[in-house]
Design an enzyme around this catalytic site. Structure first.
Site, mmCIF file in Angstrom:
data_model
loop_
_atom_site.group_PDB
_atom_site.id
_atom_site.type_symbol
_atom_site.label_atom_id
_atom_site.label_comp_id
_atom_site.label_asym_id
_atom_site.label_seq_id
_atom_site.Cartn_x
_atom_site.Cartn_y
_atom_site.Cartn_z
ATOM 1 N N HIS A 1 -54.681 32.971 -23.634
ATOM 2 C CA HIS A 1 -54.374 33.114 -25.061
ATOM 3 C C HIS A 1 -55.342 32.241 -25.853
ATOM 4 O O HIS A 1 -56.100 31.454 -25.285
ATOM 5 C CB HIS A 1 -52.907 32.793 -25.377
ATOM 6 C CG HIS A 1 -52.483 31.395 -25.050
ATOM 7 N ND1 HIS A 1 -51.290 31.100 -24.453
ATOM 8 C CD2 HIS A 1 -53.091 30.205 -25.240
ATOM 9 C CE1 HIS A 1 -51.178 29.801 -24.296
ATOM 10 N NE2 HIS A 1 -52.258 29.230 -24.767
ATOM 11 N N CYS B 1 -51.340 34.004 -29.693
ATOM 12 C CA CYS B 1 -52.251 34.993 -30.262
ATOM 13 C C CYS B 1 -53.075 35.576 -29.125
ATOM 14 O O CYS B 1 -53.645 34.836 -28.313
ATOM 15 C CB CYS B 1 -53.153 34.334 -31.309
ATOM 16 S SG CYS B 1 -54.294 35.474 -32.113
ATOM 17 N N ASN C 1 -55.103 29.988 -20.053
ATOM 18 C CA ASN C 1 -53.779 30.615 -20.104
ATOM 19 C C ASN C 1 -53.835 32.039 -20.643
ATOM 20 O O ASN C 1 -52.803 32.667 -20.865
ATOM 21 C CB ASN C 1 -52.835 29.797 -20.992
ATOM 22 C CG ASN C 1 -52.464 28.471 -20.363
ATOM 23 O OD1 ASN C 1 -52.553 28.314 -19.152
ATOM 24 N ND2 ASN C 1 -52.075 27.519 -21.186
#
Length: 368
Positions: free
Chosen positions: A268, A303, A266
């Site tokens: 991240h 993040c 994804n």
């Protein structure tokens, strides 16, 4: 299509034997033999992926079908008889064992993630790692974790076999839940349980979105008809709200930077990486004398690869209700003192925005 080179029919027979051995819980493959050739077929799995063997005989080569789905045959997992949950066995590898000579909590979390993805793949959802339904792919929607709660009662050691069962269910209008039960395959003992909540996010805008009726209908076909919980007990710890970590904190590890290997499909940071970051700020004296028993993480935001993260930890204040639960028992009080609870926070070092909040419980290491 995957092609596997073979130099002789003997090697092809060896692979066929491995497929038969690994598939002993299912219908056996059907073998046919002809001079200088071997082929077999099975109706156990339906897969778009075919596996073929390239057999060399002198200067000539030919292509024979070996397994309809090699990955499914080598993977020690399958749907249960009712099709509403999925079980898979994992052998604990040497590189998955930590300083306690047992599997690390990151290893356990990876088992949970892997079996969840394999479950989704086995029922025909997307194989690109997002576990998305047909409607979700059309609308560019993906699943993201909102909460993860893991309890480990006994850590498996190197070469132990762990069986993990998982299933998913409806969780209100905004998400779903996935539960797991971990069992020592040799003894049948439950060694851990876990539960999680997931919400839907638009992959392009990165905004959360309600689960539509179309998506819910696609999911519910593969969910238990009646509510089934890994933690059915009233007031179990998976329901416990994580208290806010107050400044000043007692322990910290500053300047954590995501590695490229920490990023998932994804784009991240992978959920398991956060667990490692949380543990980075644990005091060494606890790591030396205790082992992690319970971890709960509430995820607030993504993040990215260029973020810098601070890991913060403090001892959780003892609540009056927890003290009263001992009822003055010296044994109960001593047992409580053997356990240590901590609060955690991961936040961006640049602006202080929260990435996730966490809570952990630690017990005295067993005598080995």
């Amino acid at each position: 299509m995957l092609k596997v080179p073979f130099n002789s029919t003997d090697q092809l027979q060896a692979l066929a034997s491995q497929c038969r051995f690994l598939n002993h819980h299912h219908n056996s493959p059907h073998f046919t033999r002809r001079p200088n050739a071997l082929a077999f077929s099975s109706s156990v799995y339906n897969s778009k992926t075919s596996v073929q063997a390239v057999v060399s005989q002198g200067d000539a080569t030919r292509v024979d079908s070996v397994c309809e789905s090699l990955a499914n045959r080598l993977r020690l997992g399958n749907l249960t008889e009712d099709g509403l949950s999925y079980k898979e066995k994992f052998i604990v590898r040497s590189y998955e064992v930590g300083i306690n000579k047992t599997a690390t909590v990151e290893t356990i979390a990876n088992f949970l993630q892997e079996v969840g993805c394999n479950h989704a793949q086995s029922v025909g959802f997307s194989t690109d790692g997002f576990a998305t339904t047909h409607t979700m792919r059309k609308l560019h929607l993906i699943w993201v974790t909102a909460r993860m709660h893991i309890e480990i009662y006994k850590y498996p050691a190197w070469s132990d076999v762990v069986e993990v069962e998982t299933w998913c269910q409806n969780e209100g209008r905004i998400g779903t839940r996935r539960d797991w039960i971990l069992t020592d395959y040799a003894t049948g003992q439950v060694i851990g349980r876990a539960t999680s909540k997931w919400v839907m996010m638009n992959q392009d805008t990165r905004r959360l979105q309600k689960v539509t009726d179309d998506v819910r209908d696609e999911l519910m076909v593969y969910c238990p008809r009646e509510l089934r919980l890994a933690f059915p007990e009233d007031n179990n710890r998976s329901l416990k709200k994580i208290s806010k970590l107050e400044d000043p904190v007692q322990y910290s590890k500053l300047g954590l930077v995501p590695r490229r290997a920490d990023l998932d499909m994804n784009q991240h940071v992978n959920n398991v990486t956060y667990i490692g970051w949380v543990l980075e700020s644990m005091p060494q004296e606890i790591i030396d004398t205790h082992e992690l028993q319970t971890i709960t993480l509430d995820y607030r935001r993504e993040c990215q690869h260029d973020d810098i993260v601070n890991s913060l930890t403090s001892v959780e204040p003892i609540e009056d209700s927890e003290l009263h639960e001992t009822n003055g028992s010296a044994t109960a009080t001593a047992g409580y003192q053997d356990c240590r609870n901590f609060l955690h926070l991961l936040r961006l070092s640049s602006d202080g925005l929260e990435i996730n909040q966490g809570r952990t419980e630690w017990r005295k290491k067993p005598t080995r």
